[in-house]
Every structure is written in C-alpha cells, then in structure tokens.
Design a protein around this motif. Structure first.
Motif, PDB file in Angstrom:
ATOM      1  N   TRP A  72       0.817  -0.989   0.153  1.00 41.73           N
ATOM      2  CA  TRP A  72      -0.030   0.157  -0.389  1.00 41.73           C
ATOM      3  C   TRP A  72       0.971   0.666  -0.420  1.00 41.73           C
ATOM      4  O   TRP A  72       0.479   2.000  -0.651  1.00 41.73           O
ATOM      5  N   PHE A  73       1.698   1.004   0.870  1.00 40.53           N
ATOM      6  CA  PHE A  73       3.067   2.198   0.698  1.00 40.53           C
ATOM      7  C   PHE A  73       4.447   2.545  -0.378  1.00 40.53           C
ATOM      8  O   PHE A  73       4.866   3.587  -0.193  1.00 40.53           O
ATOM      9  N   HIS A  74       4.097   1.513  -0.981  1.00 39.36           N
ATOM     10  CA  HIS A  74       5.783   1.548  -1.678  1.00 39.36           C
ATOM     11  C   HIS A  74       5.503   2.665  -2.690  1.00 39.36           C
ATOM     12  O   HIS A  74       7.115   3.149  -2.750  1.00 39.36           O
ATOM     13  N   ASP A  75       4.930   3.239  -3.138  1.00 42.50           N
ATOM     14  CA  ASP A  75       4.797   4.329  -4.194  1.00 42.50           C
ATOM     15  C   ASP A  75       3.941   5.193  -4.022  1.00 42.50           C
ATOM     16  O   ASP A  75       3.164   6.006  -4.798  1.00 42.50           O
ATOM     17  N   VAL A  76       3.425   5.484  -2.659  1.00 39.75           N
ATOM     18  CA  VAL A  76       2.299   6.241  -2.238  1.00 39.75           C
ATOM     19  C   VAL A  76       2.805   7.660  -2.381  1.00 39.75           C
ATOM     20  O   VAL A  76       1.998   8.897  -2.729  1.00 39.75           O
ATOM     21  N   THR A 119      12.328  -1.198  -2.520  1.00 39.83           N
ATOM     22  CA  THR A 119      11.834  -1.484  -3.472  1.00 39.83           C
ATOM     23  C   THR A 119      12.471   0.273  -4.206  1.00 39.83           C
ATOM     24  O   THR A 119      12.567  -0.359  -5.446  1.00 39.83           O
ATOM     25  N   ALA A 120      13.703   0.716  -3.081  1.00 45.27           N
ATOM     26  CA  ALA A 120      14.251   1.579  -4.173  1.00 45.27           C
ATOM     27  C   ALA A 120      14.661   0.427  -5.404  1.00 45.27           C
ATOM     28  O   ALA A 120      15.205   1.242  -6.159  1.00 45.27           O
ATOM     29  N   ALA A 132      11.735 -10.490  -0.640  1.00 45.98           N
ATOM     30  CA  ALA A 132      11.457 -10.675  -1.688  1.00 45.98           C
ATOM     31  C   ALA A 132       9.920 -10.931  -2.191  1.00 45.98           C
ATOM     32  O   ALA A 132       9.299 -10.807  -3.893  1.00 45.98           O
ATOM     33  N   LEU A 133       8.877 -11.276  -1.578  1.00 44.22           N
ATOM     34  CA  LEU A 133       7.260 -11.345  -1.793  1.00 44.22           C
ATOM     35  C   LEU A 133       7.482  -9.699  -2.890  1.00 44.22           C
ATOM     36  O   LEU A 133       6.606  -9.588  -3.613  1.00 44.22           O
ATOM     37  N   LEU A 134       7.436  -8.795  -1.802  1.00 42.00           N
ATOM     38  CA  LEU A 134       6.515  -7.518  -1.859  1.00 42.00           C
ATOM     39  C   LEU A 134       7.530  -6.958  -3.794  1.00 42.00           C
ATOM     40  O   LEU A 134       7.124  -6.546  -4.397  1.00 42.00           O
ATOM     41  N   CYS A 135       9.121  -6.989  -3.724  1.00 41.34           N
ATOM     42  CA  CYS A 135       9.674  -6.860  -4.823  1.00 41.34           C
ATOM     43  C   CYS A 135       9.231  -7.312  -6.033  1.00 41.34           C
ATOM     44  O   CYS A 135       9.880  -6.944  -7.466  1.00 41.34           O
ATOM     45  N   ASP A 136       9.315  -8.523  -5.749  1.00 37.86           N
ATOM     46  CA  ASP A 136       8.746 -10.077  -6.577  1.00 37.86           C
ATOM     47  C   ASP A 136       7.428  -8.852  -7.534  1.00 37.86           C
ATOM     48  O   ASP A 136       6.670  -9.244  -8.449  1.00 37.86           O
ATOM     49  N   ALA A 137       6.345  -8.530  -6.476  1.00 37.13           N
ATOM     50  CA  ALA A 137       5.203  -8.027  -7.134  1.00 37.13           C
ATOM     51  C   ALA A 137       5.850  -7.002  -7.971  1.00 37.13           C
ATOM     52  O   ALA A 137       4.801  -6.161  -8.210  1.00 37.13           O
ATOM     53  N   ASP A 138       6.044  -5.956  -7.035  1.00 34.03           N
ATOM     54  CA  ASP A 138       6.252  -4.404  -7.346  1.00 34.03           C
ATOM     55  C   ASP A 138       7.251  -4.443  -9.035  1.00 34.03           C
ATOM     56  O   ASP A 138       6.888  -3.274  -9.671  1.00 34.03           O
ATOM     57  N   LEU A 139       7.998  -5.856  -9.252  1.00 38.20           N
ATOM     58  CA  LEU A 139       8.186  -6.109 -10.343  1.00 38.20           C
ATOM     59  C   LEU A 139       7.778  -6.735 -11.528  1.00 38.20           C
ATOM     60  O   LEU A 139       8.299  -6.970 -13.047  1.00 38.20           O
ATOM     61  N   ALA A 140       6.646  -7.194 -11.132  1.00 36.00           N
ATOM     62  CA  ALA A 140       5.465  -8.566 -11.901  1.00 36.00           C
ATOM     63  C   ALA A 140       5.305  -8.171 -13.383  1.00 36.00           C
ATOM     64  O   ALA A 140       5.743  -8.608 -14.352  1.00 36.00           O
ATOM     65  N   VAL A 141       5.300  -6.180 -13.366  1.00 34.54           N
ATOM     66  CA  VAL A 141       5.063  -6.071 -14.863  1.00 34.54           C
ATOM     67  C   VAL A 141       6.311  -6.437 -15.918  1.00 34.54           C
ATOM     68  O   VAL A 141       5.941  -6.559 -17.022  1.00 34.54           O
ATOM     69  N   LEU A 142       7.337  -6.473 -15.421  1.00 34.38           N
ATOM     70  CA  LEU A 142       8.589  -6.743 -16.494  1.00 34.38           C
ATOM     71  C   LEU A 142       8.012  -7.913 -16.850  1.00 34.38           C
ATOM     72  O   LEU A 142       8.835  -8.111 -18.405  1.00 34.38           O
TER      73      LEU A 142
END
Length: 218
Positions: A72-76, A119-120, A132-142
């Motif tokens: 929720w907060f990673h790109d707030v 996430t930076a 790992a789960l947060l970063c994998d989810a953040d990069l899933a669009v790749l």
C-alpha cells in the motif's frame, strides 16, 4: 474505491490497527495519493496488481500482514522530479507516521518501513522472504506480454514528460541496465520460474530500442 477501502481496512486490521474511523480516513488519504493526476503507471491499477500478487502468494511470506501494508505504501509518495531514492524514503516515512497513528505495533511499523525502502533498488538478501515477495510483486509487470510491457514503458515515459528525450533515454537505460545486473529479477521460486526469462527479454528489448537498435518481439 469501496473494494480497495475494504482491502485497506482488512490489511490495517490484520496488522493490529485500531478498528475506528481513523483507519478509513487514512485509507482514503492513501488512495487519493495513488490517484494523483501526474501518475500514469504508478496508479491504483499498479497498486491493485501488486496487492493481487501478494494475496495470491501469501503463503510465501513470513509476515504477509506487513508485506500487504508495504505494498500500500511503496509508491504512496511519487514525484517523478525527485532525486535518487527520495520517493521511497518519503513513502516509508509516511507509512511510519500513518501506521503509528493508527496504533499498529512498533515492530510491524518498522518492518513496513524496511520493506518500502527495499523497493528503491529491489536488492533482497536470500533469507528475506517478505522483501522478496514485495519486490517480486512490484516488478511483476516486467514479465508481462510484450504489448502490455510496451504500454507500461509508454506510461513511464508520460510520467517523465518533463525530461528531454536524450536525457530520458540515458536515465531509463541506466535503470534497465541496473535491473539486468541483478543476480535475479525475481527471487521466490514459483515466480522466478515463470517470470525471469520473459522479464529479461522485455527489458533487453526496451534497452535495445532506447539505444536505437532494431527491435524484435522475441
């Protein structure tokens, strides 16, 4: 909006927040930030996509409650004109302020703060399943199909419309080169198996286009 607010309230409750109107108001504030008009990729659609990956693979996390709040907060806080990791640092700071105000226990607040900062650079230690789960989810669009990936890349360009084309190409190429230099774009085996190679192919193709090389869909 209502569905997202419900997801916010559930995430906050599971992390120990007080079940009072302040939680709803905080959720409305967070959602409003994700709806800022200068966003084209870092929107509610991206937030929802990250939350969906986290929910679908919750069993891979040690503290999925903290991972959900970090999502929720990673790109707030998202200002394309900000330098370096300022957005991530400001997002982590806002998470700390909001969650502390809602009564979330201090260790959980600290973990959300830590996860947002990851996430930076998306650099995660081998034993950090939550990171790992947060970063994998953040990069899933790749790892998206090429047409969707191209829409993502175009949306990023719109967010940086204030940057002249040569400077954007150089900056974006540096970001993509940094991603390709990571030992792995995805860390959790069930995700890495499906996503690693498609993601690297997409990134290499965009990088080639930025460098003026011939593109291919493969």
């Amino acid at each position: 909006m209502a569905d997202l607010l419900d997801r916010w309230r559930a995430a906050a409750r599971d992390a120990g927040a007080r079940p009072d109107p302040d939680t709803t108001r905080a959720g409305e504030m967070v959602i409003a930030r994700w709806r800022e008009p200068h966003r084209h990729y870092h929107t509610l659609a991206h937030l929802t996509a990250v939350l969906d990956v986290v929910d679908q693979h919750a069993d891979l996390a040690d503290r999925v409650d903290a991972v959900r709040l970090a999502a929720w907060f990673h790109d707030v806080v998202y200002d394309p004109r900000a330098a370096g990791d300022a957005n991530e640092r400001d997002s982590a700071a806002l998470a700390g302020t909001v969650l502390t105000g809602l009564g979330v226990p201090t260790p959980t607040v600290a973990e959300v703060h830590r996860l947002v900062l990851l996430t930076a650079g998306h650099s995660v230690t081998p034993d950090d399943r939550d990171g790992a789960l947060l970063c994998d989810a953040d990069l899933a669009v790749l790892a998206a199909p090429p047409a969707r990936y191209e829409r993502y890349a175009a949306a990023i360009r719109r967010e940086y419309a204030h940057v002249p084309e040569p400077a954007f190409r150089a900056g974006r190429a540096a970001v993509l080169t940094g991603l390709l230099a990571l030992p792995a774009l995805f860390r959790l085996p069930p995700l890495a198996t499906r996503w690693e190679e498609p993601a690297r192919a997409n990134v290499r193709r965009e990088l080639a286009a930025l460098n003026g090389e011939p593109q291919s869909a493969g």
